[in-house]
Scaffold this active site. Structure first.
Site: not given
Length: 355
Positions: A38, A42, A51, A87, A162
């Site tokens: 990561r 963010r 973004r 992702d 998921y």
């Protein structure tokens, strides 16, 4: 071709002699290489800016935006490898699964996969399904030059989790109910996902990935016996499918201290370790013939520079006897991490391990 052999009959690539790939191949390195899971995301204000107003899945399908985000931590931190911005659910979206990534929640699947009829919705992935990936890799490899680019994909178990749960889950009730209650359907589901995952990694390798990482984010929810029976065959199928390309294959999961040996046995060249197990103990569990990646606790970065350096030395000391070591966090960069702390960490590891 083994990832520990030079490319037979080919000129070495620009990235071949990089510290990162040398460490993956368990060869001597000028310094311990560093990258962060990561790292493109963010925690960076420049990421938030580019973004702004763009949904996550859409941002993964815009080649120029993907390239910009992937490059940001390389420019800012001086890390030894880039990781492709994407992702783990991108290949599922690409084959037509109705899902979305909801802010603050994560991937949400409109119709969970729980029956044999549902399995038919998981068709094969073709390169045309993810042409934007190939385009983004072309932009990135030209820009990165000698800096390796890591491709990645979600492992079959985590993707299955998921799909079966319909989204993130704390206890994986539906997943385990299917796994134990209908092992035949479960095996077919993971086998199908292994093919999709292998195809997605193959696209990335053929487009220029120097290494690939398989993320099994949720597999720490299983016992070693269940892992070996219900998960390892599908993960091994993925690694075997890309073995011939000779790029290092990394395997990482969270809460997998009890699974480290079995995850290594699935076929990875490098085993990622979270922060719960010291690297010298992880090496004992994994066994010889593998490099290790890890494993500073991401939360340490919120402490003082002196404390970060002290904890980093602990990681490096535990790694001193390893055949190969890639420094990383024991999980992803936390969103509110100070980017300057990451830059200082890279510089510290490089300086402290210079040979």
């Amino acid at each position: 071709m083994s990832a520990n052999q030079s490319p037979a009959g080919k000129q070495p690539t620009a990235t071949y002699d990089s510290a990162f790939l040398k460490a993956c191949r368990r060869e001597p390195v000028p310094h311990t290489p560093v990258w962060f899971m990561r790292q493109a995301g963010r925690s960076l204000p420049e990421y938030l800016k580019v973004r702004e107003g763009i949904p996550m899945l859409e941002s993964c399908m815009r080649p120029e935006l993907v390239a910009e985000i992937t490059l940001q931590p390389v420019r800012r931190h001086g890390v030894d490898a880039a990781i492709y911005f994407s992702d783990i659910v991108v290949p599922l979206k690409a084959i037509g699964i109705d899902l979305d990534i909801k802010p603050g929640v994560g991937p949400v699947v409109e119709k969970p996969v729980r029956t044999r009829e549902d399995l038919a919705r998981l068709r094969d992935l073709t390169p045309e399904d993810v042409s934007y990936v190939t385009e983004a890799y072309g932009l990135l490899t030209r820009e990165l030059g000698a800096t390796p680019l890591i491709g990645f994909a979600g492992a079959p178990f985590t993707l299955a989790s998921y799909l079966v749960e319909g989204g993130p889950s704390r206890n994986h009730e539906h997943t385990k109910a299917l796994m134990y209650g209908d092992p035949g359907l479960w095996a077919d589901l993971l086998d199908r996902l292994a093919d999709i995952t292998a195809a997605f990694l193959t696209v990335q390798i053929e487009a220029g990935a120097s290494a690939v990482q398989l993320f099994d984010s949720w597999v720490g929810a299983l016992s070693p016996a269940d892992y070996r029976r219900f998960v390892q065959p599908a993960s091994r199928k993925v690694f075997d499918a890309v073995a011939g390309y000779g790029v290092p294959r990394i395997h990482f999961g969270v809460g997998t201290g009890e699974l480290l040996h079995d995850m290594g046995e699935a076929g990875a060249d490098v085993v990622g370790v979270d922060w719960r197990v010291p690297l010298d103990e992880a090496a004992r569990r994994v066994g010889p013939g593998k490099a290790l990646q890890g494993n500073l606790d991401p939360a340490v970065l919120f402490s003082s520079t002196e404390a970060v350096e002290a904890k980093t030395r602990e990681v490096l000391d535990a790694a001193a006897g390893l055949e190969g070591h890639v420094f990383n966090l024991g999980h992803g960069v936390l969103p509110t991490t100070d980017p300057d702390a990451l830059t200082r960490l890279v510089e510290y590891v490089h300086t402290h391990t210079a040979r």
